[in-house]
Write a protein that holds these residues in place. Sequence first.
Motif, PDB file in Angstrom:
ATOM      1  N   ARG A 198      12.440  -1.183   5.464  1.00  0.00           N
ATOM      2  CA  ARG A 198      12.453  -2.551   4.958  1.00  0.00           C
ATOM      3  C   ARG A 198      11.414  -2.717   3.854  1.00  0.00           C
ATOM      4  NH1 ARG A 198      11.876  -4.907   9.687  1.00  0.00           N
ATOM      5  NH2 ARG A 198      14.036  -4.575  10.233  1.00  0.00           N
ATOM      6  N   SER A 199      10.241  -2.154   4.052  1.00  0.00           N
ATOM      7  CA  SER A 199       9.164  -2.250   3.062  1.00  0.00           C
ATOM      8  C   SER A 199       9.547  -1.539   1.769  1.00  0.00           C
ATOM      9  CB  SER A 199       7.893  -1.643   3.649  1.00  0.00           C
ATOM     10  OG  SER A 199       6.889  -1.586   2.679  1.00  0.00           O
ATOM     11  N   ARG A 200      10.150  -0.365   1.899  1.00  0.00           N
ATOM     12  CA  ARG A 200      10.573   0.357   0.686  1.00  0.00           C
ATOM     13  C   ARG A 200      11.674  -0.393  -0.057  1.00  0.00           C
ATOM     14  NH1 ARG A 200       9.876   6.697   0.517  1.00  0.00           N
ATOM     15  NH2 ARG A 200       7.784   6.764   1.364  1.00  0.00           N
ATOM     16  N   ALA A 201      12.584  -1.004   0.682  1.00  0.00           N
ATOM     17  CA  ALA A 201      13.655  -1.767   0.041  1.00  0.00           C
ATOM     18  C   ALA A 201      13.083  -2.963  -0.717  1.00  0.00           C
ATOM     19  CB  ALA A 201      14.666  -2.224   1.079  1.00  0.00           C
ATOM     20  N   LYS A 202      12.108  -3.638  -0.118  1.00  0.00           N
ATOM     21  CA  LYS A 202      11.460  -4.777  -0.801  1.00  0.00           C
ATOM     22  C   LYS A 202      10.763  -4.311  -2.072  1.00  0.00           C
ATOM     23  CE  LYS A 202      10.510  -7.812   3.116  1.00  0.00           C
ATOM     24  NZ  LYS A 202       9.447  -8.388   3.951  1.00  0.00           N
TER      25      LYS A 202
END
Length: 195
Positions: free
Chosen positions: A98-102
């Motif tokens: 999720r953090s990488r996608a953001k």
Amino acid sequence: MRLIPDVLRALTSPGLTDGDPLPSGSRARHAPLPALGDLYHREAPRLLRYFARRADRQDVNDLVQESFTLLARAAAGPDQSIERPEAYLNRIAANLLRSRAKSALQRSLARHVPAEDALLVAPDAVTALEARDTLNRLQAALMRLSPKTRAIFLAHRLEGLSYNEIATTMALSVKGVEWHMSKALTHLNRALGSR
């Protein structure tokens, strides 16, 4: 780790000492984290498959490493224990993705240029016609050169051969190659200069 509010109060109350037992309903008493190496050998293949389905191939090993690093940091705190490390790893993995996608979305938005701000240029028909005319005149001028001069010019300009290589291939001296190149360049400049 979530603590029941009365357990939290009991832990922070001044009457509690290190040897005192915790209340019976406490969730603060967990089994200690199994050896990280054993957990890694059990869970790393599953995490590799998980990340392989959801992330770029070159990032999979880094994500597994980062997951275990975060787990080790979480378990390393004083009086910290993790009840179900496998579930904790799952949450870490999901949060990492999720953090990488953001981050990827933010980078994409930072580079975004609205269509109304972009300078869109249509192909210029006049420029295309002039370029085609120049090419036709260049080709006609090349065809008017003698075969030997044309071959030397194309060998140097198109094939990238040096004067020495051309001289060896065509059984000429380097001075002879220079003479043919000079002749070709003079002829082409004259042909392209006269419009």
